[in-house]
Design a protein around this motif. Structure first.
Motif, PDB file in Angstrom:
ATOM      1  N   ARG A   1     -11.263 -15.391  20.926  1.00  0.00           N
ATOM      2  CA  ARG A   1     -10.765 -14.666  19.761  1.00  0.00           C
ATOM      3  C   ARG A   1     -10.981 -13.178  19.936  1.00  0.00           C
ATOM      4  NH1 ARG A   1     -12.384 -15.373  13.347  1.00  0.00           N
ATOM      5  NH2 ARG A   1     -11.206 -13.570  12.626  1.00  0.00           N
ATOM      6  N   VAL A   2     -10.062 -12.386  19.396  1.00  0.00           N
ATOM      7  CA  VAL A   2     -10.159 -10.931  19.394  1.00  0.00           C
ATOM      8  C   VAL A   2     -10.860 -10.505  18.103  1.00  0.00           C
ATOM      9  CG1 VAL A   2      -8.898  -8.748  19.479  1.00  0.00           C
ATOM     10  CG2 VAL A   2      -8.037 -10.732  20.737  1.00  0.00           C
ATOM     11  N   VAL A   3     -11.947  -9.735  18.233  1.00  0.00           N
ATOM     12  CA  VAL A   3     -12.673  -9.228  17.067  1.00  0.00           C
ATOM     13  C   VAL A   3     -12.904  -7.735  17.252  1.00  0.00           C
ATOM     14  CG1 VAL A   3     -13.810 -11.421  16.566  1.00  0.00           C
ATOM     15  CG2 VAL A   3     -14.907  -9.791  18.093  1.00  0.00           C
ATOM     16  N   ALA A   4     -13.156  -7.064  16.148  1.00  0.00           N
ATOM     17  CA  ALA A   4     -13.489  -5.642  16.211  1.00  0.00           C
ATOM     18  C   ALA A   4     -14.905  -5.469  16.737  1.00  0.00           C
ATOM     19  CB  ALA A   4     -13.355  -5.012  14.828  1.00  0.00           C
ATOM     20  N   VAL A   5     -15.185  -4.310  17.256  1.00  0.00           N
ATOM     21  CA  VAL A   5     -16.516  -4.038  17.779  1.00  0.00           C
ATOM     22  C   VAL A   5     -17.544  -3.988  16.657  1.00  0.00           C
ATOM     23  CG1 VAL A   5     -17.930  -2.313  18.980  1.00  0.00           C
ATOM     24  CG2 VAL A   5     -15.652  -2.854  19.829  1.00  0.00           C
ATOM     25  N   GLU A   6     -17.155  -3.474  15.482  1.00  0.00           N
ATOM     26  CA  GLU A   6     -18.139  -3.233  14.437  1.00  0.00           C
ATOM     27  C   GLU A   6     -18.319  -4.389  13.464  1.00  0.00           C
ATOM     28  OE1 GLU A   6     -14.147  -1.738  13.017  1.00  0.00           O
ATOM     29  OE2 GLU A   6     -15.321  -1.642  14.874  1.00  0.00           O
TER      30      GLU A   6
ATOM     31  N   GLY B   1      -1.553  -1.544  17.325  1.00  0.00           N
ATOM     32  CA  GLY B   1      -2.014  -0.565  18.309  1.00  0.00           C
ATOM     33  C   GLY B   1      -2.547  -1.233  19.566  1.00  0.00           C
ATOM     34  N   ARG B   2      -3.215  -2.374  19.404  1.00  0.00           N
ATOM     35  CA  ARG B   2      -3.715  -3.103  20.570  1.00  0.00           C
ATOM     36  C   ARG B   2      -2.565  -3.652  21.404  1.00  0.00           C
ATOM     37  NH1 ARG B   2      -5.168  -8.333  22.154  1.00  0.00           N
ATOM     38  NH2 ARG B   2      -7.084  -8.421  23.434  1.00  0.00           N
ATOM     39  N   TRP B   3      -1.546  -4.227  20.721  1.00  0.00           N
ATOM     40  CA  TRP B   3      -0.406  -4.783  21.451  1.00  0.00           C
ATOM     41  C   TRP B   3       0.434  -3.680  22.094  1.00  0.00           C
ATOM     42  CZ3 TRP B   3       4.683  -3.613  20.583  1.00  0.00           C
ATOM     43  CH2 TRP B   3       5.616  -4.350  21.321  1.00  0.00           C
ATOM     44  N   ALA B   4       0.604  -2.564  21.392  1.00  0.00           N
ATOM     45  CA  ALA B   4       1.512  -1.515  21.866  1.00  0.00           C
ATOM     46  C   ALA B   4       1.075  -0.952  23.210  1.00  0.00           C
ATOM     47  CB  ALA B   4       1.599  -0.401  20.823  1.00  0.00           C
TER      48      ALA B   4
ATOM     49  N   ALA C   1     -10.134  -4.629  28.213  1.00  0.00           N
ATOM     50  CA  ALA C   1      -8.939  -4.090  28.835  1.00  0.00           C
ATOM     51  C   ALA C   1      -8.609  -2.748  28.188  1.00  0.00           C
ATOM     52  CB  ALA C   1      -7.783  -5.072  28.681  1.00  0.00           C
ATOM     53  N   PHE C   2      -7.648  -2.041  28.776  1.00  0.00           N
ATOM     54  CA  PHE C   2      -7.292  -0.740  28.218  1.00  0.00           C
ATOM     55  C   PHE C   2      -6.810  -0.887  26.778  1.00  0.00           C
ATOM     56  CE2 PHE C   2      -6.277   0.776  32.769  1.00  0.00           C
ATOM     57  CZ  PHE C   2      -7.608   1.099  32.958  1.00  0.00           C
ATOM     58  N   HIS C   3      -6.043  -1.958  26.479  1.00  0.00           N
ATOM     59  CA  HIS C   3      -5.565  -2.121  25.102  1.00  0.00           C
ATOM     60  C   HIS C   3      -6.709  -2.490  24.160  1.00  0.00           C
ATOM     61  CE1 HIS C   3      -4.941  -5.982  27.240  1.00  0.00           C
ATOM     62  NE2 HIS C   3      -5.341  -6.557  26.125  1.00  0.00           N
TER      63      HIS C   3
ATOM     64  N   THR D   1      -8.362   0.861  23.328  1.00  0.00           N
ATOM     65  CA  THR D   1      -7.552   1.608  22.367  1.00  0.00           C
ATOM     66  C   THR D   1      -7.808   1.144  20.933  1.00  0.00           C
ATOM     67  OG1 THR D   1      -5.816   1.943  24.024  1.00  0.00           O
ATOM     68  CG2 THR D   1      -5.186   2.178  21.717  1.00  0.00           C
ATOM     69  N   ALA D   2      -7.904  -0.163  20.738  1.00  0.00           N
ATOM     70  CA  ALA D   2      -8.100  -0.715  19.395  1.00  0.00           C
ATOM     71  C   ALA D   2      -9.558  -0.932  19.033  1.00  0.00           C
ATOM     72  CB  ALA D   2      -7.355  -2.044  19.283  1.00  0.00           C
TER      73      ALA D   2
END
Length: 313
Positions: free
Chosen positions: A224-229, A241-244, A279-281, A284-285
């Motif tokens: 799963r993708v989660v935010a850092v905070e 923004g992550r997908w772009a 990853a780079f994306h 970014t997010a």
């Protein structure tokens, strides 16, 4: 033995003084030659008592210096795991990092790699992430067959005469680059297919990542993708923004495959981030990809607070 009777006489060594002769030798202190000597021998001088021995000053042992307290972990980050089973690193003699006063004799510090655990969950492995991405590519490809099939058929009808003419030119010893396209619609149809493919990828990935952090591939691989905070839903803006950073290179496939090269570089970028495997994306997010434990689902509304951080280690 001298026959000189005992008494006071001038000192032969110093005529300006007189001393007492006891018949065998000079005793006592000398007095002036004009002074009236006492009757009899001079009084015996008492020797001064020896000075008392001074006790050595007590030595004080300095109090041991306590090592500095370890910094508190970021909010929501779980405890450090133990060393991997069977892992035996080489011994390293030297000071423990953070100890004041330089090298400490007798310390034998053996570091071992510790992988961060965002919000108490392990980072997703590169293998599951690759499989999840391939599954997502397959899902988007199926959507393109359904939606982009008409444009692909039209493109093939326009491109087929040019392809046959190129093959005939090569068979006759000519250059295939000298063949002119039979129709000018091929370039337009190619750009239409690339733009449609980009929109299908966006509609497939961004909303799913925004709401649950999981596409179909990630759900099957239990990552799963989660935010850092925190672990709140990312929201569409952050998910877009992550997908772009990865998906907007798709229309550039028509530029000699330049967009495909950029997407490949982005896809392998977690190999160069040993700490969070971002990853780079993801950078970014400000997101990370975590692995969900078996039979466990990460709550979508879980929040990190100071109480969690106090017990996270």
């Amino acid at each position: 033995m001298s026959s000189l009777p005992a008494g006071w006489y001038k000192d032969p060594a110093d005529p300006a003084t007189q001393r007492y002769w006891d018949g065998e030798g000079w005793i006592g202190k000398a007095i002036g030659a004009d002074a009236v000597p006492p009757d009899g021998p001079p009084p015996v001088e008492e020797e001064p008592p020896p000075a008392p021995a001074t006790a050595p000053a007590p030595t004080t042992t300095p109090a041991p210096v306590a090592p500095p307290a370890a910094p508190a972990p970021p909010p929501g980050w779980g405890p450090m795991p133990p060393p991997p089973p069977g892992w035996q690193p080489p011994q390293q003699d030297g000071p423990m990092p953070g100890m004041p006063g330089g090298p400490q004799p007798g310390w034998n510090y053996t570091p071992y790699p510790v992988q961060p655990r965002p919000h108490g969950f392990a980072l997703a492995g590169l293998g599951p992430r690759l499989v999840a991405r391939l599954l997502d590519i397959l899902a988007v490809l199926v959507l393109n067959v359904v939606v982009n099939g008409y444009f692909a058929y039209q493109f093939w009808q326009e491109f087929l005469p040019t392809y046959r003419a190129s093959m005939d030119a090569v068979a006759n010893g000519q250059s295939a680059f000298d063949v002119q396209p039979a129709s000018g619609r091929t370039d337009a149809l190619l750009w239409v297919m690339l733009i449609v493919a980009t929109l299908l990828w966006l509609l497939y990935e961004a909303p799913a990542t925004a709401s649950s952090g999981q596409t179909l591939g990630k759900r099957l691989m239990r990552i799963r993708v989660v935010a850092v905070e925190n672990t709140e839903p990312l929201g569409f803006g952050r998910a877009f923004g992550r997908w772009a950073r990865l998906g907007l290179w798709t229309p550039a496939w028509g530029c000699a495959g330049f967009g495909l090269v950029m997407q490949f570089i982005d896809s392998i970028s977690p190999l160069f981030d040993q700490q969070l495997r971002q990853a780079f994306h993801d950078k970014t997010a400000r997101t990370v990809v975590v692995a969900l434990p078996p039979h466990d689902q990460l709550p979508a509304t879980r929040k990190d607070n100071t109480d969690d951080s106090a017990h996270s280690r």
